[in-house]
Scaffold this motif. Structure first.
Motif, mmCIF file in Angstrom:
data_model
loop_
_atom_site.group_PDB
_atom_site.id
_atom_site.type_symbol
_atom_site.label_atom_id
_atom_site.label_comp_id
_atom_site.label_asym_id
_atom_site.label_seq_id
_atom_site.Cartn_x
_atom_site.Cartn_y
_atom_site.Cartn_z
ATOM 1 N N LYS A 5 61.434 52.094 30.928
ATOM 2 C CA LYS A 5 60.330 51.134 30.779
ATOM 3 C C LYS A 5 60.056 50.888 29.299
ATOM 4 O O LYS A 5 60.390 51.701 28.448
ATOM 5 C CB LYS A 5 59.060 51.673 31.430
ATOM 6 C CG LYS A 5 59.178 51.786 32.938
ATOM 7 C CD LYS A 5 57.847 51.932 33.611
ATOM 8 C CE LYS A 5 57.361 53.339 33.642
ATOM 9 N NZ LYS A 5 56.095 53.522 34.330
ATOM 10 N N GLY A 6 59.443 49.767 29.033
ATOM 11 C CA GLY A 6 59.049 49.464 27.659
ATOM 12 C C GLY A 6 57.979 50.432 27.180
ATOM 13 O O GLY A 6 57.198 50.949 27.959
ATOM 14 N N TYR A 7 57.947 50.674 25.875
ATOM 15 C CA TYR A 7 56.976 51.615 25.330
ATOM 16 C C TYR A 7 56.665 51.231 23.887
ATOM 17 O O TYR A 7 57.375 50.462 23.255
ATOM 18 C CB TYR A 7 57.500 53.055 25.398
ATOM 19 C CG TYR A 7 58.780 53.283 24.630
ATOM 20 C CD1 TYR A 7 58.747 53.756 23.318
ATOM 21 C CD2 TYR A 7 60.014 53.025 25.199
ATOM 22 C CE1 TYR A 7 59.912 53.959 22.607
ATOM 23 C CE2 TYR A 7 61.184 53.227 24.507
ATOM 24 C CZ TYR A 7 61.135 53.691 23.206
ATOM 25 O OH TYR A 7 62.279 53.885 22.509
ATOM 26 N N THR A 13 55.008 49.338 17.033
ATOM 27 C CA THR A 13 55.942 48.320 17.512
ATOM 28 C C THR A 13 56.300 48.596 18.968
ATOM 29 O O THR A 13 56.301 49.739 19.435
ATOM 30 C CB THR A 13 57.238 48.318 16.666
ATOM 31 O OG1 THR A 13 57.843 49.609 16.733
ATOM 32 C CG2 THR A 13 56.940 47.953 15.236
ATOM 33 N N TYR A 14 56.588 47.505 19.675
ATOM 34 C CA TYR A 14 56.894 47.599 21.105
ATOM 35 C C TYR A 14 58.410 47.564 21.298
ATOM 36 O O TYR A 14 59.109 46.756 20.707
ATOM 37 C CB TYR A 14 56.253 46.444 21.877
ATOM 38 C CG TYR A 14 56.478 46.513 23.369
ATOM 39 C CD1 TYR A 14 55.777 47.402 24.162
ATOM 40 C CD2 TYR A 14 57.410 45.688 23.980
ATOM 41 C CE1 TYR A 14 55.989 47.473 25.519
ATOM 42 C CE2 TYR A 14 57.631 45.751 25.351
ATOM 43 C CZ TYR A 14 56.914 46.645 26.116
ATOM 44 O OH TYR A 14 57.136 46.709 27.468
#
Length: 109
Positions: A5-7, A13-14
Motif C-alpha cells: 500500500k502507499g505510505y 513525501t508520499y
C-alpha cells in the motif's frame, strides 16, 4: 509477490502503492515451520518403516513343514535348500543339514 500500500515517508513525501517482491531467494520464515514439521515427520517415519521391513524378511506364505512330512533326509534337505529362511525349522541345530534323524535314502521327486 504482494501489493504494498502507499505510505508516507518521514520527510512527508508520499510513496505510491505498488507490487513488491517481499520474498528473498532463500526460504522465508513462513515456510520454515512447515519444513521443520516435514523433516520431523520424515525422521519419525524412517525408523518405523525400517524396523517393519527388517522384521518381515521372511515370506508370510511359508508352508509349515516338519521332519515327519518327509520320507527321507535327502527330500527334506532339498526342500530346506530351496528356501533356508522359510524351512529353518527343518534344521534344529543350525548346521545346514536338515532332518538328520531321517534315513539317507535317495528321494524320488
Amino acid at each position: 509477490m504482494g501489493y504494498r500500500k502507499g505510505y508516507y515517508k518521514k520527510d512527508g513525501t508520499y510513496v505510491q502503492g505498488h507490487y513488491a517482491n517481499n520474498r528473498s531467494k532463500s526460504f522465508s520464515n513462513k515456510n520454515n515451520g512447515c519444513l521443520v514439521l516435514l523433516l520431523a515427520a520424515l525422521l519419525l517415519a524412517l525408523p518405523i518403516s525400517c524396523s517393519d521391513s527388517s522384521s518381515s524378511s521372511e515370506p508370510t506364505t511359508c508352508p509349515t513343514k516338519t521332519c515327519g512330512d518327509f520320507s527321507s533326509q535327502s527330500a527334506a534337505q532339498s526342500t530346506y535348500n530351496s528356501n533356508k529362511s522359510c524351512y529353518k525349522n527343518l534344521d534344529a541345530d543350525g548346521d545346514g543339514i536338515a532332518c538328520e534323524n531321517l534315513s539317507k535314502q535317495i528321494s524320488k521327486q
